[in-house]
Structure formats: C-alpha cells, structure tokens
Write a protein that holds these residues in place. Structure first.
Motif, PDB file in Angstrom:
ATOM      1  N   ILE A  59       0.650  -1.392   0.120  1.00 60.14           N
ATOM      2  CA  ILE A  59      -0.175   0.125   0.035  1.00 60.14           C
ATOM      3  C   ILE A  59       0.751   1.216   0.049  1.00 60.14           C
ATOM      4  CG2 ILE A  59      -1.604   1.184   1.453  1.00 60.14           C
ATOM      5  CD1 ILE A  59      -2.872  -1.659   2.200  1.00 60.14           C
ATOM      6  N   ASN A  60       1.906   1.191   0.675  1.00 62.51           N
ATOM      7  CA  ASN A  60       3.050   1.991   0.813  1.00 62.51           C
ATOM      8  C   ASN A  60       2.303   3.645   0.800  1.00 62.51           C
ATOM      9  OD1 ASN A  60       5.601   2.960   0.354  1.00 62.51           O
ATOM     10  ND2 ASN A  60       5.580   3.411  -1.627  1.00 62.51           N
ATOM     11  N   GLY A  61       1.560   3.889   1.693  1.00 61.80           N
ATOM     12  CA  GLY A  61       0.864   5.196   2.182  1.00 61.80           C
ATOM     13  C   GLY A  61      -0.074   5.648   1.265  1.00 61.80           C
ATOM     14  N   LYS A  62      -0.362   4.719  -0.005  1.00 58.05           N
ATOM     15  CA  LYS A  62      -1.544   5.287  -0.865  1.00 58.05           C
ATOM     16  C   LYS A  62      -2.866   5.080  -0.327  1.00 58.05           C
ATOM     17  CE  LYS A  62       1.327   3.822  -4.914  1.00 58.05           C
ATOM     18  NZ  LYS A  62       2.164   3.114  -3.981  1.00 58.05           N
ATOM     19  N   ALA A  63      -3.159   4.540   0.915  1.00 56.02           N
ATOM     20  CA  ALA A  63      -4.324   4.512   1.706  1.00 56.02           C
ATOM     21  C   ALA A  63      -4.057   4.319   3.116  1.00 56.02           C
ATOM     22  CB  ALA A  63      -5.299   3.321   1.030  1.00 56.02           C
ATOM     23  N   LEU A  64      -5.000   4.698   3.782  1.00 55.35           N
ATOM     24  CA  LEU A  64      -4.958   4.183   5.440  1.00 55.35           C
ATOM     25  C   LEU A  64      -5.202   2.735   5.453  1.00 55.35           C
ATOM     26  CD1 LEU A  64      -6.722   7.178   7.164  1.00 55.35           C
ATOM     27  CD2 LEU A  64      -4.273   7.015   7.229  1.00 55.35           C
ATOM     28  N   VAL A  65      -4.406   2.173   6.509  1.00 52.62           N
ATOM     29  CA  VAL A  65      -4.596   1.008   6.829  1.00 52.62           C
ATOM     30  C   VAL A  65      -5.004   0.419   8.017  1.00 52.62           C
ATOM     31  CG1 VAL A  65      -3.311  -1.508   6.406  1.00 52.62           C
ATOM     32  CG2 VAL A  65      -2.526   0.567   5.268  1.00 52.62           C
ATOM     33  N   GLU A  66      -6.019  -0.527   8.222  1.00 52.43           N
ATOM     34  CA  GLU A  66      -6.587  -0.983   9.389  1.00 52.43           C
ATOM     35  C   GLU A  66      -6.365  -2.333   9.666  1.00 52.43           C
ATOM     36  OE1 GLU A  66     -11.073  -1.181  10.906  1.00 52.43           O
ATOM     37  OE2 GLU A  66     -10.649   0.462  10.025  1.00 52.43           O
ATOM     38  N   ALA A  67      -6.147  -2.696  10.605  1.00 50.64           N
ATOM     39  CA  ALA A  67      -6.201  -4.374  10.998  1.00 50.64           C
ATOM     40  C   ALA A  67      -7.059  -4.741  11.622  1.00 50.64           C
ATOM     41  CB  ALA A  67      -4.775  -4.596  11.615  1.00 50.64           C
ATOM     42  N   SER A  68      -7.772  -5.837  11.578  1.00 54.56           N
ATOM     43  CA  SER A  68      -9.154  -6.250  12.440  1.00 54.56           C
ATOM     44  C   SER A  68      -9.076  -7.740  12.505  1.00 54.56           C
ATOM     45  CB  SER A  68     -10.403  -5.663  11.666  1.00 54.56           C
ATOM     46  OG  SER A  68     -11.610  -5.983  12.327  1.00 54.56           O
ATOM     47  N   GLY A  69      -9.680  -8.126  13.302  1.00 48.82           N
ATOM     48  CA  GLY A  69      -9.803  -9.730  13.512  1.00 48.82           C
ATOM     49  C   GLY A  69      -9.195 -10.391  14.499  1.00 48.82           C
ATOM     50  N   ASN A  70      -9.663 -10.812  15.552  1.00 53.41           N
ATOM     51  CA  ASN A  70      -8.886 -11.791  16.488  1.00 53.41           C
ATOM     52  C   ASN A  70      -7.987 -10.892  17.263  1.00 53.41           C
ATOM     53  OD1 ASN A  70      -8.636 -14.386  18.016  1.00 53.41           O
ATOM     54  ND2 ASN A  70      -6.739 -14.733  16.798  1.00 53.41           N
ATOM     55  N   VAL A  71      -8.383  -9.620  17.576  1.00 54.22           N
ATOM     56  CA  VAL A  71      -7.243  -8.735  18.351  1.00 54.22           C
ATOM     57  C   VAL A  71      -7.584  -9.013  19.693  1.00 54.22           C
ATOM     58  CG1 VAL A  71      -6.639  -6.411  18.613  1.00 54.22           C
ATOM     59  CG2 VAL A  71      -7.307  -7.241  16.386  1.00 54.22           C
ATOM     60  N   ARG A  72      -6.434  -9.433  20.453  1.00 56.26           N
ATOM     61  CA  ARG A  72      -6.493  -9.377  21.828  1.00 56.26           C
ATOM     62  C   ARG A  72      -5.072  -8.724  22.609  1.00 56.26           C
ATOM     63  NH1 ARG A  72     -10.826 -10.900  20.286  1.00 56.26           N
ATOM     64  NH2 ARG A  72     -11.897 -12.485  20.695  1.00 56.26           N
ATOM     65  N   LEU A  73      -5.340  -8.647  23.987  1.00 56.46           N
ATOM     66  CA  LEU A  73      -4.150  -8.058  24.605  1.00 56.46           C
ATOM     67  C   LEU A  73      -3.004  -8.680  24.278  1.00 56.46           C
ATOM     68  CD1 LEU A  73      -3.506  -5.626  26.550  1.00 56.46           C
ATOM     69  CD2 LEU A  73      -4.069  -7.475  28.613  1.00 56.46           C
ATOM     70  N   HIS A  74      -2.712 -10.105  24.135  1.00 56.60           N
ATOM     71  CA  HIS A  74      -1.626 -10.734  24.019  1.00 56.60           C
ATOM     72  C   HIS A  74      -0.759 -10.564  22.533  1.00 56.60           C
ATOM     73  CE1 HIS A  74      -4.251 -13.818  22.034  1.00 56.60           C
ATOM     74  NE2 HIS A  74      -3.072 -13.995  21.530  1.00 56.60           N
ATOM     75  N   ASN A  75      -2.035 -10.145  21.645  1.00 60.53           N
ATOM     76  CA  ASN A  75      -1.273 -10.027  20.224  1.00 60.53           C
ATOM     77  C   ASN A  75      -1.192  -8.422  19.527  1.00 60.53           C
ATOM     78  OD1 ASN A  75      -3.946  -9.592  19.787  1.00 60.53           O
ATOM     79  ND2 ASN A  75      -3.973 -11.690  18.247  1.00 60.53           N
ATOM     80  N   ILE A  76      -2.037  -7.657  20.329  1.00 60.03           N
ATOM     81  CA  ILE A  76      -2.176  -6.278  19.796  1.00 60.03           C
ATOM     82  C   ILE A  76      -0.905  -5.591  19.309  1.00 60.03           C
ATOM     83  CG2 ILE A  76      -2.511  -5.111  22.059  1.00 60.03           C
ATOM     84  CD1 ILE A  76      -4.740  -3.381  20.738  1.00 60.03           C
ATOM     85  N   ARG A  77       0.188  -5.709  20.211  1.00 61.37           N
ATOM     86  CA  ARG A  77       1.265  -4.957  20.124  1.00 61.37           C
ATOM     87  C   ARG A  77       1.922  -5.473  18.652  1.00 61.37           C
ATOM     88  NH1 ARG A  77       3.865  -1.108  22.475  1.00 61.37           N
ATOM     89  NH2 ARG A  77       6.298  -0.704  22.130  1.00 61.37           N
ATOM     90  N   ASP A  78       2.097  -6.848  18.643  1.00 63.18           N
ATOM     91  CA  ASP A  78       2.628  -7.575  17.406  1.00 63.18           C
ATOM     92  C   ASP A  78       1.955  -7.115  16.053  1.00 63.18           C
ATOM     93  OD1 ASP A  78       4.364  -8.979  18.948  1.00 63.18           O
ATOM     94  OD2 ASP A  78       3.177 -10.572  18.989  1.00 63.18           O
ATOM     95  N   ILE A  79       0.518  -6.981  16.281  1.00 64.44           N
ATOM     96  CA  ILE A  79      -0.099  -6.414  14.918  1.00 64.44           C
ATOM     97  C   ILE A  79       0.414  -4.742  14.774  1.00 64.44           C
ATOM     98  CG2 ILE A  79      -2.402  -5.801  14.120  1.00 64.44           C
ATOM     99  CD1 ILE A  79      -3.615  -8.000  15.955  1.00 64.44           C
ATOM    100  N   ALA A  80       0.277  -4.318  15.788  1.00 70.28           N
ATOM    101  CA  ALA A  80       0.715  -2.760  15.490  1.00 70.28           C
ATOM    102  C   ALA A  80       2.079  -2.651  14.718  1.00 70.28           C
ATOM    103  CB  ALA A  80       0.617  -2.196  17.035  1.00 70.28           C
ATOM    104  N   GLN A  81       2.926  -3.472  15.317  1.00 67.41           N
ATOM    105  CA  GLN A  81       4.118  -3.219  14.713  1.00 67.41           C
ATOM    106  C   GLN A  81       4.432  -3.781  13.286  1.00 67.41           C
ATOM    107  OE1 GLN A  81       6.336  -5.631  17.677  1.00 67.41           O
ATOM    108  NE2 GLN A  81       7.107  -3.617  19.003  1.00 67.41           N
ATOM    109  N   SER A  82       3.204  -4.234  12.705  1.00 65.51           N
ATOM    110  CA  SER A  82       3.296  -4.516  11.440  1.00 65.51           C
ATOM    111  C   SER A  82       3.207  -2.967  10.343  1.00 65.51           C
ATOM    112  CB  SER A  82       2.208  -5.379  10.797  1.00 65.51           C
ATOM    113  OG  SER A  82       0.884  -4.703  10.768  1.00 65.51           O
ATOM    114  N   GLY A  83       2.795  -2.050  11.279  1.00 71.69           N
ATOM    115  CA  GLY A  83       2.992  -0.825  10.444  1.00 71.69           C
ATOM    116  C   GLY A  83       1.599  -0.116  10.194  1.00 71.69           C
TER     117      GLY A  83
END
Length: 280
Positions: A232-256
């Motif tokens: 995507i490289n900044g051409k659109a905003l990116v949202e992650a969703s699905g199965n988000v919990r306290l134990h994995n939310i930081r790993d998801i965030a670090q995807s960018g």
C-alpha cells in the motif's frame, strides 16, 4: 464521543427506569418513610477506569431533581479499590429507586473503559491507534462508544450512515471489489471515505487500484500484514481487524498499520465491581 448531552442519554435512562420499576417498588415504598433523608456513596471495589459517572448522576437527577449529587471521581480517573466515585444525598426512597440503574450503566461503562485502557497501553510507543466497532449492545451504543473514548480509543463509525465499509458479503453481492467501488464512486457523497475489507494481497491490490481510502486487513497474519503495508505504501490508510486481543495487539501494531479495530473492547469487557453504600 466522550461528553454526552442529556438529550442523548435521557431516553436510555427513561427506558431503563421503566424496565426496573415495573408498576411499583414494593420494598422501598413500604419499608422506607416517604421523607426519610439519607446519604450514600458509589465506590469501586477494585481498581477501575472511571466512565459513566455523569450518566449515573443523571439517573439520580431523573428520579428526583432535588437530590444533591456530587461527582467525586470524573470520567477518565484511574481509581484504586475503595475509591469514592459519587456522593448523593436527599430522600432515601429516591436514592434506592435510582440505585440499580445507576450502577448497571456505570459498571458497564467502567468495565469497557478499563479494558480499552489496557489495550491502549499495549500500543504505547507505536504509531497505531485503537478503534472500536459497531458490535455494541442494542440501545446502549452511545454509552459504550463513549466508554471506549474515555479509555483512550477512537470511535469507528457510529452507524451505517457515517461511512462506507465494503465487507466480504458486500463484495460478493456486488460482484467484486472493483464493481462495488465503481458504483460507490458514481453516487457516494464526496465527504464520505470508502473502506474495503481484504483477506489477501490480491484483494489489497484490487482495493488500492479501485481507489479505496482505507484498506482493512481482516484476519491476516502479522507477516502478511507487513507485506500489505509495504504494498500500500501510504496510498491509503491501513486498518487491521480480526482476533485482536491483549496478547497480540502490539505485534499487530508493529506491522505498520495505522489503526487496529476490535469489538473486544466491548464484547470482551466485564462489568467493573461497584457498590452504592448508605452512610450509617
């Protein structure tokens, strides 16, 4: 959505009181003298993020405008166990009749704000912002979404009219991502953004090519999300969703990703343990 106006919350309070009272409060009306004065306090029985104390105050004022209600811990306070959150004095009957509705609404909101704050803390140091969703208790959406903001999240759309999210079933019914976005671009008011749900890189490419403003990465692995963010490289905003919990939310965030949306701030929240106690 944090500060709530009486116009927004009074219908909720009215309906809740009607439900709780039925055709009369036998216990209070027969046990307690009509003009007996009382003083009472709402306390938390565990550490909690305070939310909905203004809603609880509004319940007491709805039942009896002559009650003296004082908020002791404003919304957004990180309260320790046994903290006094609200003080009320006036007719004992009025306090008793308001008690359960005030506690129910406030405990629900405190629980949501508390869980939300835990998830927001897990994102500290990243660029990712937490969003809520439309998975809310029917009739209580405005309270629950207010609680997520108090906890530190941002609201996603409040209702279907606030924005466009082309989800899997829309894509199937419309005949594909390109077909769906083509129709939207023809008729959609220009002030509304278009978000597209994607599950793989081919769909990400199609959504990007079709002119999506926001691309949702739904239930992707962290490694796949990293590839999608690079694509995507900044051409659109990116949202992650699905199965988000306290134990994995930081790993998801670090995807960018720019945003992480999760219904768990509401569906996974338990009520905070609150009590109303009369002064002896």
């Amino acid at each position: 959505m944090h500060e709530l106006h009486s116009i927004q919350i009074e219908p909720i309070i009215q309906k809740a009181l009607e439900e709780d009272w039925g055709y009369g409060d036998w216990t209070t009306d027969l046990c307690v003298e009509a003009d007996r004065p009382a003083r009472a306090r709402i306390i938390c029985k565990e550490a909690t993020m305070v939310a909905g104390v203004d809603v609880a105050a509004a319940v007491f004022h709805k039942v009896d405008p002559q009650l003296n209600v004082q908020i002791k811990a404003p919304n957004g306070t990180a309260a320790d166990n046994r903290t006094e959150l609200l003080f009320v004095e006036g007719r004992a009957r009025s306090i008793l009749k308001a008690e359960r509705v005030a506690l129910n609404l406030m405990a629900r909101m405190c629980g949501i704000a508390t869980l939300t704050r835990e998830l927001v803390k897990a994102l500290e140091g990243t660029r990712t912002q937490l969003l809520d969703t439309r998975k809310t208790t029917p009739g209580l959406r405005i309270l629950e979404k207010s609680a997520t903001v108090i906890g530190g999240a941002r609201n996603h759309r409040f209702g279907l009219c606030d924005g466009v999210i082309v989800k899997e079933n829309h894509i199937r019914a419309a005949g594909g991502i390109s077909a769906a976005l083509g129709r939207l671009h023809e008729s959609l008011p220009p002030t509304l953004k278009i978000e597209v749900e994607t599950t793989n890189l081919d769909e990400v490419k199609e959504a990007l090519s079709a002119g999506a403003d926001i691309i949702m990465l739904d239930n992707m692995s962290v490694e796949l999300m990293k590839e999608a963010v690079a694509l995507i490289n900044g051409k659109a905003l990116v949202e992650a969703s699905g199965n988000v919990r306290l134990h994995n939310i930081r790993d998801i965030a670090q995807s960018g990703v720019d945003f992480i949306s999760t219904s768990s701030v509401i569906t996974g929240a338990r009520w905070s343990d609150l009590s109303l106690l009369f002064d002896v």
